[in-house]
Write a protein that holds these residues in place. Structure first.
Motif, PDB file in Angstrom:
ATOM      1  N   GLY A   1      44.483  35.715  31.069  1.00  0.00           N
ATOM      2  CA  GLY A   1      44.264  36.755  32.076  1.00  0.00           C
ATOM      3  C   GLY A   1      45.051  38.027  31.795  1.00  0.00           C
ATOM      4  O   GLY A   1      44.470  39.114  31.668  1.00  0.00           O
ATOM      5  N   PRO A   2      46.380  37.941  31.675  1.00  0.00           N
ATOM      6  CA  PRO A   2      47.143  39.152  31.369  1.00  0.00           C
ATOM      7  C   PRO A   2      46.830  39.730  29.989  1.00  0.00           C
ATOM      8  O   PRO A   2      46.941  40.943  29.785  1.00  0.00           O
ATOM      9  CB  PRO A   2      48.606  38.696  31.473  1.00  0.00           C
ATOM     10  CG  PRO A   2      48.568  37.211  31.432  1.00  0.00           C
ATOM     11  CD  PRO A   2      47.261  36.797  32.011  1.00  0.00           C
ATOM     12  N   SER A   3      46.430  38.880  29.037  1.00  0.00           N
ATOM     13  CA  SER A   3      46.044  39.379  27.718  1.00  0.00           C
ATOM     14  C   SER A   3      44.770  40.224  27.815  1.00  0.00           C
ATOM     15  O   SER A   3      44.668  41.306  27.222  1.00  0.00           O
ATOM     16  CB  SER A   3      45.807  38.215  26.748  1.00  0.00           C
ATOM     17  OG  SER A   3      46.991  37.501  26.499  1.00  0.00           O
ATOM     18  N   TYR A   4      43.789  39.724  28.569  1.00  0.00           N
ATOM     19  CA  TYR A   4      42.532  40.446  28.770  1.00  0.00           C
ATOM     20  C   TYR A   4      42.798  41.804  29.430  1.00  0.00           C
ATOM     21  O   TYR A   4      42.242  42.828  29.031  1.00  0.00           O
ATOM     22  CB  TYR A   4      41.620  39.595  29.643  1.00  0.00           C
ATOM     23  CG  TYR A   4      40.267  40.187  29.981  1.00  0.00           C
ATOM     24  CD1 TYR A   4      39.153  39.932  29.190  1.00  0.00           C
ATOM     25  CD2 TYR A   4      40.101  40.981  31.113  1.00  0.00           C
ATOM     26  CE1 TYR A   4      37.904  40.460  29.511  1.00  0.00           C
ATOM     27  CE2 TYR A   4      38.868  41.514  31.447  1.00  0.00           C
ATOM     28  CZ  TYR A   4      37.770  41.246  30.646  1.00  0.00           C
ATOM     29  OH  TYR A   4      36.541  41.766  30.979  1.00  0.00           O
ATOM     30  N   ARG A   5      43.655  41.800  30.433  1.00  0.00           N
ATOM     31  CA  ARG A   5      44.002  43.034  31.132  1.00  0.00           C
ATOM     32  C   ARG A   5      44.632  44.045  30.170  1.00  0.00           C
ATOM     33  O   ARG A   5      44.309  45.245  30.208  1.00  0.00           O
ATOM     34  CB  ARG A   5      44.971  42.715  32.264  1.00  0.00           C
ATOM     35  CG  ARG A   5      45.328  43.898  33.153  1.00  0.00           C
ATOM     36  CD  ARG A   5      46.423  43.545  34.144  1.00  0.00           C
ATOM     37  NE  ARG A   5      46.150  42.290  34.838  1.00  0.00           N
ATOM     38  CZ  ARG A   5      46.923  41.206  34.775  1.00  0.00           C
ATOM     39  NH1 ARG A   5      48.029  41.220  34.035  1.00  0.00           N
ATOM     40  NH2 ARG A   5      46.613  40.115  35.428  1.00  0.00           N
ATOM     41  N   ALA A   6      45.523  43.555  29.295  1.00  0.00           N
ATOM     42  CA  ALA A   6      46.207  44.448  28.363  1.00  0.00           C
ATOM     43  C   ALA A   6      45.258  44.995  27.300  1.00  0.00           C
ATOM     44  O   ALA A   6      45.298  46.181  26.970  1.00  0.00           O
ATOM     45  CB  ALA A   6      47.361  43.703  27.698  1.00  0.00           C
ATOM     46  N   ILE A   7      44.396  44.131  26.766  1.00  0.00           N
ATOM     47  CA  ILE A   7      43.528  44.536  25.661  1.00  0.00           C
ATOM     48  C   ILE A   7      42.375  45.412  26.128  1.00  0.00           C
ATOM     49  O   ILE A   7      42.062  46.438  25.515  1.00  0.00           O
ATOM     50  CB  ILE A   7      42.990  43.291  24.931  1.00  0.00           C
ATOM     51  CG1 ILE A   7      44.141  42.558  24.224  1.00  0.00           C
ATOM     52  CG2 ILE A   7      41.902  43.672  23.916  1.00  0.00           C
ATOM     53  CD1 ILE A   7      43.757  41.198  23.667  1.00  0.00           C
ATOM     54  N   PHE A   8      41.741  45.037  27.244  1.00  0.00           N
ATOM     55  CA  PHE A   8      40.535  45.739  27.676  1.00  0.00           C
ATOM     56  C   PHE A   8      40.767  46.711  28.834  1.00  0.00           C
ATOM     57  O   PHE A   8      39.865  47.448  29.223  1.00  0.00           O
ATOM     58  CB  PHE A   8      39.447  44.730  28.037  1.00  0.00           C
ATOM     59  CG  PHE A   8      39.010  43.912  26.849  1.00  0.00           C
ATOM     60  CD1 PHE A   8      38.249  44.492  25.842  1.00  0.00           C
ATOM     61  CD2 PHE A   8      39.373  42.580  26.732  1.00  0.00           C
ATOM     62  CE1 PHE A   8      37.852  43.750  24.734  1.00  0.00           C
ATOM     63  CE2 PHE A   8      38.982  41.831  25.617  1.00  0.00           C
ATOM     64  CZ  PHE A   8      38.223  42.412  24.615  1.00  0.00           C
ATOM     65  N   GLY A   9      41.968  46.713  29.394  1.00  0.00           N
ATOM     66  CA  GLY A   9      42.328  47.718  30.380  1.00  0.00           C
ATOM     67  C   GLY A   9      41.779  47.506  31.768  1.00  0.00           C
ATOM     68  O   GLY A   9      41.845  48.407  32.609  1.00  0.00           O
ATOM     69  N   VAL A  10      41.242  46.307  32.052  1.00  0.00           N
ATOM     70  CA  VAL A  10      40.714  45.990  33.376  1.00  0.00           C
ATOM     71  C   VAL A  10      41.097  44.560  33.732  1.00  0.00           C
ATOM     72  O   VAL A  10      41.463  43.767  32.876  1.00  0.00           O
ATOM     73  CB  VAL A  10      39.171  46.148  33.437  1.00  0.00           C
ATOM     74  CG1 VAL A  10      38.762  47.594  33.232  1.00  0.00           C
ATOM     75  CG2 VAL A  10      38.504  45.234  32.401  1.00  0.00           C
ATOM     76  N   GLU A  11      40.994  44.242  35.017  1.00  0.00           N
ATOM     77  CA  GLU A  11      41.257  42.885  35.458  1.00  0.00           C
ATOM     78  C   GLU A  11      40.111  41.966  35.026  1.00  0.00           C
ATOM     79  O   GLU A  11      38.947  42.395  34.981  1.00  0.00           O
ATOM     80  CB  GLU A  11      41.374  42.837  36.989  1.00  0.00           C
ATOM     81  CG  GLU A  11      42.593  43.544  37.540  1.00  0.00           C
ATOM     82  CD  GLU A  11      43.876  42.837  37.172  1.00  0.00           C
ATOM     83  OE1 GLU A  11      43.865  41.590  37.039  1.00  0.00           O
ATOM     84  OE2 GLU A  11      44.895  43.521  37.006  1.00  0.00           O
ATOM     85  N   PRO A  12      40.395  40.712  34.700  1.00  0.00           N
ATOM     86  CA  PRO A  12      39.303  39.782  34.392  1.00  0.00           C
ATOM     87  C   PRO A  12      38.445  39.546  35.629  1.00  0.00           C
ATOM     88  O   PRO A  12      38.949  39.584  36.755  1.00  0.00           O
ATOM     89  CB  PRO A  12      40.027  38.504  33.953  1.00  0.00           C
ATOM     90  CG  PRO A  12      41.415  38.629  34.474  1.00  0.00           C
ATOM     91  CD  PRO A  12      41.717  40.087  34.556  1.00  0.00           C
ATOM     92  N   PRO A  13      37.151  39.326  35.438  1.00  0.00           N
ATOM     93  CA  PRO A  13      36.266  39.092  36.582  1.00  0.00           C
ATOM     94  C   PRO A  13      36.554  37.748  37.241  1.00  0.00           C
ATOM     95  O   PRO A  13      37.287  36.906  36.694  1.00  0.00           O
ATOM     96  CB  PRO A  13      34.870  39.121  35.958  1.00  0.00           C
ATOM     97  CG  PRO A  13      35.086  38.699  34.551  1.00  0.00           C
ATOM     98  CD  PRO A  13      36.421  39.262  34.159  1.00  0.00           C
ATOM     99  N   ASP A  14      35.963  37.545  38.394  1.00  0.00           N
ATOM    100  CA  ASP A  14      36.166  36.307  39.151  1.00  0.00           C
ATOM    101  C   ASP A  14      35.286  35.204  38.572  1.00  0.00           C
ATOM    102  O   ASP A  14      34.277  34.803  39.158  1.00  0.00           O
ATOM    103  CB  ASP A  14      35.849  36.542  40.627  1.00  0.00           C
ATOM    104  CG  ASP A  14      36.191  35.330  41.491  1.00  0.00           C
ATOM    105  OD1 ASP A  14      36.975  34.485  41.015  1.00  0.00           O
ATOM    106  OD2 ASP A  14      35.677  35.229  42.614  1.00  0.00           O
ATOM    107  N   LEU A  15      35.666  34.741  37.397  1.00  0.00           N
ATOM    108  CA  LEU A  15      34.936  33.674  36.712  1.00  0.00           C
ATOM    109  C   LEU A  15      35.955  32.700  36.141  1.00  0.00           C
ATOM    110  O   LEU A  15      36.776  33.075  35.294  1.00  0.00           O
ATOM    111  CB  LEU A  15      34.069  34.237  35.585  1.00  0.00           C
ATOM    112  CG  LEU A  15      33.424  33.195  34.659  1.00  0.00           C
ATOM    113  CD1 LEU A  15      32.349  32.403  35.409  1.00  0.00           C
ATOM    114  CD2 LEU A  15      32.846  33.852  33.409  1.00  0.00           C
TER     115      LEU A  15
END
Length: 275
Positions: free
Chosen positions: A247-261
């Protein structure tokens, strides 16, 4: 809704050797598709340190948004960064590199992933003031030990090579001890296996209130966790930690919060497991 790939695509990935077994692309691409983001997440396997340096150069040139890093490149990732998070600095390694404007930022989300896994699967566990036994002193243990210490636990490291455990304890400092396999488990609220093999410990010998965690997730229900469940102990699996750090990796790399999945059902299906 599906992810769109255009000239403005954000490219991320997992870097390691070997890396073909990684489930990180399954997680991140599922989130990208659910969010309909213009991005993709692949797997990179440099042959050596020079290959890793080349990949970092691609990032500095703006061809990569960021990468997760696994063995054997975590310490090299930490060393190559221009700036580092407090968490990465505390553990001396990095599992996430973010590339922005020619600069490299290093972070470590492994410890956060471990704490999230504990909160989900062992919610009654309180780390503050507790004793935790860490089995292993390798790269997998480093960020976990730092996170557990920062959460207020006293961490006892048990490793086949005592010198390596002592080196890790010296590097990280604080509430970290080196334990002996014969006595380290007395009073432990949590036992974490950071080894790639089943540890030589019988869960039946642990206090019934002890929580047992295995950082390995192939299989998800490892022999160590199976034995712990049979002994009536609360268990925490490595898949929960993998998802927790993603989750925090996705936020850092793509600049958005991960979706509710929740990616866990997808990962279990990918592994051919049901629990």
């Amino acid at each position: 809704m599906t992810a769109r790939l255009t000239g403005a695509v954000r490219l991320g990935g997992i870097v390691g050797n070997p890396v073909a077994h990684s489930l990180s692309p399954v997680i991140h691409n599922a989130w990208l598709e659910a969010a309909g983001l213009d991005g993709t997440y692949g797997a990179f396997s440099p042959r050596d340190a020079a290959g890793f340096e080349t990949l970092v150069a691609f990032g500095r040139a703006g061809l990569l948004s960021g990468v997760n890093v696994t063995a054997p490149f975590k310490e090299q990732a930490f060393a190559c960064a221009d700036t580092r998070s407090r968490t990465a600095t505390a553990s001396g390694s990095a599992n996430t590199l973010v590339f922005r404007d020619g600069q490299v930022f290093a972070d470590s989300t492994d410890g956060e992933g471990l704490l999230r896994a504990l909160s989900q699967q062992a919610p009654a566990l309180s780390l503050k003031g507790s004793t935790v036994v860490m089995l292993g002193a390798g790269g997998a243990a480093r960020a976990a030990v730092a996170a557990l210490r920062d959460a207020g636990a006293t961490v006892r490291i048990v490793n086949r090579t005592r010198d390596r455990a002592e080196a890790l304890a010296t590097d990280l400092g604080g509430l970290i001890e080196v334990g002996d396999a014969a006595t380290a488990f007395a009073g432990a609220a949590l036992v974490v296996n950071a080894l790639s093999v089943r540890p030589a410990i019988d869960p039946e010998s642990l206090d019934p209130a002890t929580v047992v965690m295995d950082m390995t997730y192939r299989p998800v229900r490892t022999p160590f966790l199976t034995a712990a469940r049979s002994a009536g102990l609360t268990t925490v699996d490595g898949l929960a930690m993998l998802i927790g750090q993603a989750g925090p990796s996705y936020r850092a790399i793509f600049g958005v919060e991960p979706p509710d999945l929740d990616p866990r059902p997808l990962l279990l299906a990918h592994l051919g497991e049901t629990a």
